[in-house]
Design an enzyme around this catalytic site. Sequence first.
Site, PDB file in Angstrom:
ATOM      1  N   TRP A 154      76.383  32.496  13.680  1.00  0.00           N
ATOM      2  CA  TRP A 154      76.086  31.692  14.409  1.00  0.00           C
ATOM      3  C   TRP A 154      75.811  32.146  15.923  1.00  0.00           C
ATOM      4  CZ3 TRP A 154      79.944  27.106  13.628  1.00  0.00           C
ATOM      5  CH2 TRP A 154      79.681  26.222  12.107  1.00  0.00           C
ATOM      6  N   LYS A 156      71.819  29.349  13.288  1.00  0.00           N
ATOM      7  CA  LYS A 156      72.538  29.995  12.007  1.00  0.00           C
ATOM      8  C   LYS A 156      71.361  31.128  11.537  1.00  0.00           C
ATOM      9  CE  LYS A 156      73.999  25.380  11.398  1.00  0.00           C
ATOM     10  NZ  LYS A 156      73.344  24.555  12.289  1.00  0.00           N
TER      11      LYS A 156
END
Lengths: 541, 541
Positions: free
Chosen positions: A441, A436
Amino acid sequence: MRSTMQETPLNISTLLAFGSSVYSRSRIHTVTADGLRTATFADLGARAAQLAHALRDDLGVRGDDRVATFMWNNVEHLEAYVAVPSMGAVLHTLNIRLYPDQLTYIADHAEDKVVLVDGSLIPLLARVLPGFGTVEHVVVVGDGDPAPLAAAGKAVHRYEDLLAGKPTSYDWPAVPETDAAAMCYTSGTTGNPKGVVYSHRSIYLHSMQVAMPQSFGLTEANRILTIVPMFHAMAWGIPYAALLTGATLVMPDRFLQAPALVRAIEESGADFAGAVPTIWNDVLHHLDAHGGDISTLKRAVVGGSAVPPALMSAFEERYGMRIIHAWGMTETSPLGCVSHPPAGTEGEEAFAYRVTQGRFPAGVQARLAGPDGTIVPNDGEAVGELEVRGPWITGAYYRDEDPERFHDGWLRTGDVGTITGDGYLTLTDRAKDVIKSGGEWISSVELENHLMAHPAVAEATVVAVPDPRWQERPLAAVVLREGHTAAAAELSEYLSGLIPKWQLPERWTYLKEVPKTSVGKFDKKEVRRAYADGELEVTVL
Amino acid sequence: MRSTMQETPLNISTLLAFGSSVYSRSRIHTVTADGLRTATFADLGARAAQLAHALRDDLGVRGDDRVATFMWNNVEHLEAYVAVPSMGAVLHTLNIRLYPDQLTYIADHAEDKVVLVDGSLIPLLARVLPGFGTVEHVVVVGDGDPAPLAAAGKAVHRYEDLLAGKPTSYDWPAVPETDAAAMCYTSGTTGNPKGVVYSHRSIYLHSMQVAMPQSFGLTEANRILTIVPMFHAMAWGIPYAALLTGATLVMPDRFLQAPALVRAIEESGADFAGAVPTIWNDVLHHLDAHGGDISTLKRAVVGGSAVPPALMSAFEERYGMRIIHAWGMTETSPLGCVSHPPAGTEGEEAFAYRVTQGRFPAGVQARLAGPDGTIVPNDGEAVGELEVRGPWITGAYYRDEDPERFHDGWLRTGDVGTITGDGYLTLTDRAKDVIKSGGEWISSVELENHLMAHPAVAEATVVAVPDPRWQERPLAAVVLREGHTAAAAELSEYLSGLIPKWQLPERWTYLKEVPKTSVGKFDKKEVRRAYADGELEVTVL
């Protein structure tokens, strides 16, 4: 405005009464050391009634008492599958492959009262049985010395002795459809196993979906080799779907090695099967090395983990068997999506669809939650954690608050990927393995696959490490091939042609080998720990 | 013990959201005078949302208000099928073929608030509309002069005007699954029509069953010519099953004559169809006389009345189309049984199964009640009135007590026949036509068929007449062929070789012709009346 429709519950005893009458001649073959032993669905109905009488009258099973099984896939296990829920009790399928302390935990947590055990599994059960606090009775199916069970202080019975002489019909109660029918524990890698409790309704609806053409497409003409264990996510619902459709079942019992499975196909003429990829890999190698006739086997549903495309092609080209990729989990009953290509697609286009996890049916609503928890579009591009909802999806764990696993009533699957506008799911990562970075992502699996394609790299794993500015950033841990060198700068340069610049790892380390878990997967937790504890020599670019 | 499963309702908006996204590219073709007009399932989703906005915001539809349709099978009718239940209102499909006083009765009885009408049906609706007391709004779909509707004192709207500019999405409410979704009235031959109210749950479950291989076996690859009217038992559930499976729909609108149907098959490539036997008879004669290419059409489900075996053979041998016999009624949603032969049967053996009414699925429990109301065995021999139970079977009529039609919660179908041990239903008589003689039943249809096979007999009907000793006995009413004679004694002697002695009629009468109903069936009621009133000359043997 009320409808005028009848309020008829969807329950297991309806499936049993239906299958054992309308499809009375359909068969259940169980593999033995000496070939197949065979029962009909009519026999199943009669013996399920006898089992229910025995459980009630001899062992005192009442109300929602839990009756556990510690068994392979065989006709007696199927008898328990239908008799226990039909009488209103709850079937608990014990996973024989759990660690001893996990088995003790789940038998106690579920408050099992009775355990049915295959004779061949007595030694395995005997090791844990003394710790099963709530269990009063153990019933031995088949042969086997029961002494080690009695030594645990439990009343021990022989299955056939209990059934002998019992009436072959039973006045099944009208169980409300939302009542518990069966339970199954998931074996997380951390913490205690968590229980999922299926209802009569969820099993009934799931069975219909399994039978539909957009899922497995089952009919009375099918002969299904049920390799996936009945103690694992209800054998993907195949046993109950067989009752609904009249499909013949072939149960491999404990004979799960590739040669035995090939022999079972030859002897039964199985045309459909369900198993995890590892099994198919073994079967393929066995067939290639030793031959065998699996020409009756036209289709196999494969799930549990992603199917390598090469395995799909090999079976299709060399053995005329089509692998159908599917996705599901204990929490989803387990279906899940099934990867049939859209109508009208062919060749490579169709194959590209078939290697995805597939499409969800109407009964499983799916959405993706992005890094900040907001829902991202199903456009084949946006990445998020898969969340699912529906009548056969769990909304809780049994006596175990775990709010982290649910999001506004949707189940968080822990899987990360994309969904196309026409509903095809492609999974790339486990949620715990994505990095993250600043609200975006980064797929560790994608970085690993690229790195491992580099000629100098033998193995590579990428893990998230804390970063003061971006919260998390990737650390690349690389094992070089013998005699090769590749500096971090060189590998970074190589990656920069393959992925967006902001995803490039700044931190690099070289290992002799990637630590592995007990089942051979990369142990990312161990890499993260070693980094946190300063045990790794890290190059920062 | 509660399960941990989610409490997700089974409802129409789920089917709509699923079909219009996952199968967004599937198509709905509507036949016009100039060929097909085509919409996608994505269009259907958008326009259903617009329709719901229009019904709510412009016409004030609230809660469970009834929205009626007076329409052919077309895409706009499908829009109403999905939008009205999804918004929580209740769809009422008016059967355009009912008598005017029946139409007035059902529109008032259901308290319809809005009627959607096809432009081509304005004249037919205008005749009855003045009597529709609760209707406030009429919405005209397509062209057509609305003046006759306005003359009835109703607010008249154009469908496309209402939809124009409305949002293409709608926040569908979470309707409880047992709420009413749609209603349909049966047109009995006596008394007022009776309303059946389907729930979201019953429609959802029924759609899954329709799609299953043991019923119609539908997939995204199918192209279904939906001839059975959407105002007749929900078009056998095909429209909703299409949403669930992605099957393309071909809607014939008002073009229901054989040449137009053949053209629709040629233009759409339909591979599956559903219609009553009369339609297929017309299509067969048209094909035989004028040719036509229906080679894409592989299967047709045929129900509504028994299918002549000769019709099945003709289509199979001459046109490669397989007729699948099915049974159902408005009260059963309508599926019912479907006549696939058991796996492994072939040739004549399979054909013998295919001409029965077929096998019930697990969702429809069936039993036979003998002459004294006790349940007789499903052994292929014992005769009884068919009674059914299940989640998509009606348990009552809407605002109409009719306890005679139910038996301990089971629906009495009014059909008489046998069921084999493996579940095949063969119907022989309507219950009102069997002769109840001393606690046994005599099939009037069987006696009639035997008599009409005698060379001297042109027509024959057998009715029940009162008998002091046996309660009822058969009266044979015979029409002789011109130039033939056959005394009662001779015909009785002939019958005695074919049926048990106790079934032989004692009472015989000769008629010039058998009185017929308006649809051409023997009018047994009239024969009974004439006997009771002493109008017949009767020979007693």
